[in-house]
Design a protein around this motif. Sequence first.
Motif, short mmCIF file in Angstrom:
data_model
loop_
_atom_site.label_atom_id
_atom_site.label_comp_id
_atom_site.label_asym_id
_atom_site.label_seq_id
_atom_site.Cartn_x
_atom_site.Cartn_y
_atom_site.Cartn_z
N GLY A 296 0.80 -1.23 0.00
CA GLY A 296 0.00 0.00 0.00
C GLY A 296 0.83 1.27 0.00
N TRP A 297 2.10 1.18 -0.41
CA TRP A 297 2.93 2.38 -0.53
C TRP A 297 2.48 3.20 -1.74
N THR A 298 2.87 4.47 -1.75
CA THR A 298 2.77 5.29 -2.96
C THR A 298 4.20 5.61 -3.36
N THR A 299 4.60 5.25 -4.56
CA THR A 299 6.00 5.43 -4.97
C THR A 299 6.12 6.51 -6.04
N TYR A 300 7.26 7.18 -6.04
CA TYR A 300 7.53 8.28 -6.96
C TYR A 300 8.86 8.00 -7.65
N ILE A 301 8.76 7.78 -8.95
CA ILE A 301 9.95 7.38 -9.73
C ILE A 301 10.20 8.46 -10.79
N PRO A 302 11.37 9.11 -10.76
CA PRO A 302 11.60 10.23 -11.68
C PRO A 302 11.82 9.78 -13.14
N LYS A 303 11.69 10.73 -14.05
CA LYS A 303 12.03 10.48 -15.45
C LYS A 303 13.50 10.08 -15.52
N PHE A 304 13.85 9.26 -16.51
CA PHE A 304 15.23 8.79 -16.65
C PHE A 304 16.24 9.94 -16.69
N GLU A 305 15.90 11.03 -17.36
CA GLU A 305 16.87 12.13 -17.51
C GLU A 305 17.18 12.83 -16.20
N TYR A 306 16.33 12.62 -15.18
CA TYR A 306 16.59 13.23 -13.87
C TYR A 306 17.20 12.26 -12.87
N THR A 307 17.53 11.05 -13.32
CA THR A 307 18.11 10.07 -12.41
C THR A 307 19.63 10.22 -12.34
N THR A 308 20.28 10.30 -13.50
CA THR A 308 21.73 10.47 -13.49
C THR A 308 22.06 11.93 -13.17
N ASP A 309 23.33 12.24 -12.99
CA ASP A 309 23.73 13.60 -12.65
C ASP A 309 23.32 14.56 -13.77
N ASN A 310 22.55 15.58 -13.41
CA ASN A 310 22.07 16.54 -14.40
C ASN A 310 21.84 17.88 -13.72
N ALA A 311 21.82 18.94 -14.51
CA ALA A 311 21.71 20.29 -13.94
C ALA A 311 20.27 20.70 -13.65
N ALA A 312 19.29 19.98 -14.22
CA ALA A 312 17.89 20.32 -13.94
C ALA A 312 17.61 20.20 -12.45
N MET A 313 18.18 19.14 -11.83
CA MET A 313 17.93 18.93 -10.39
C MET A 313 18.62 20.01 -9.56
N ILE A 314 19.73 20.54 -10.07
CA ILE A 314 20.43 21.63 -9.36
C ILE A 314 19.62 22.92 -9.51
N ALA A 315 19.07 23.13 -10.70
CA ALA A 315 18.30 24.34 -10.96
C ALA A 315 17.02 24.40 -10.12
N ILE A 316 16.35 23.24 -9.93
CA ILE A 316 15.10 23.27 -9.13
C ILE A 316 15.40 23.61 -7.67
N VAL A 317 16.52 23.10 -7.15
CA VAL A 317 16.92 23.48 -5.78
C VAL A 317 17.23 24.98 -5.75
N GLY A 318 17.90 25.46 -6.82
CA GLY A 318 18.21 26.89 -6.93
C GLY A 318 16.95 27.74 -6.92
N TYR A 319 15.93 27.28 -7.63
CA TYR A 319 14.66 28.03 -7.69
C TYR A 319 14.01 28.08 -6.30
N LEU A 320 13.97 26.93 -5.62
CA LEU A 320 13.35 26.88 -4.29
C LEU A 320 14.13 27.74 -3.28
N LYS A 321 15.45 27.76 -3.41
CA LYS A 321 16.26 28.61 -2.54
C LYS A 321 16.08 30.09 -2.90
N TYR A 322 15.91 30.37 -4.19
CA TYR A 322 15.70 31.74 -4.65
C TYR A 322 14.44 32.32 -4.01
N LEU A 323 13.38 31.53 -3.95
CA LEU A 323 12.13 31.98 -3.34
C LEU A 323 12.32 32.33 -1.87
#
Length: 340
Positions: A296-323
Amino acid sequence: MAKENIYILGIESSCDDTSAAILKNNSILSNVVANQKIHAEYGGVVPELASRAHQSNIVPVVHQAIEKAGIDKNDLDAIAFTRGPGLMGSLLVGTSFAKSLAYGLDIPLIDVNHMQGHILAHFIDEKDYKKPPFPFLAMTISGGHTQIVQVNDYFDMQVIGETIDDAVGEAYDKSGKVLGLGYPAGPEIDKRAQLGNPKAFKFTKPKVKGLDFSFSGLKTAILYFVQNETKNNPNFVKENIDDICASIQYTIIGILMDKLKLAVKQTGITHIAIGGGVSANSGIRKALKDAEQKFGWTTYIPKFEYTTDNAAMIAIVGYLKYLEKDFSEIDVMATARLKF
């Protein structure tokens, strides 16, 4: 009056991939990754070669990210970069470039923890992707890290379990080396595992207390197993490669799932998210989907392009910190062993 659209440039250079991404608020406009093929010849990442390649790649990668996003560099509101953890030489290239560009454009600089990036990648806006609610458990599994993190809010995270020696990705790569597979070996083992019998060979799971992991003993057990079998039959690996890969993968997934089940039991949290390069593994994804039905878990599995090292994941943290207006000083330093 608050600005309607925030444009963040994310830069990732923690290991051997040079990446740049542009975010418009929490939506990706571009995510460019330059891979370094040279390390395959050495069976692992060579730090000196990695940092040199970053120096060659970073300008064209950033230029391409801005161009693909259809904006001008003067539209940028902030620059987010990976401060750590990672290879020091590689981190220095990204850090120095980010600092110089932010200074030149006179815009805020935002340092990002690479591991938080893997977790918060789940908050990139994607069509038909449901974001995990707080609190949730995140399992980050990669070549350098294996952790279970309790995520109470964007920046309220607690590591509740981690590897005491090797990471899960390292176990895959070292096992692959023993079997004569290329680097990185994880995708090849995963591919062959789907053709083999997962119960053909039994490997003992390490006994580690609590929510911590250990993979060094398993790695050694696989090495000795292959050495002993090839003494009796020099063609053993060739004749049984699919079954060996299936058995290795079955054991590794069993270790990960056992710890996740214990984490759910201890915390009562049933929302589970995964991240990191090894989360691209089809066996792990299937095990999580099966757990949804069984527990009965709910699981969240990212798109393949966000699994390996990528800058999109750095940018989203940057956006949240910017706010939050959580900006860095220009003298911020890269940190190879950066903690949460």
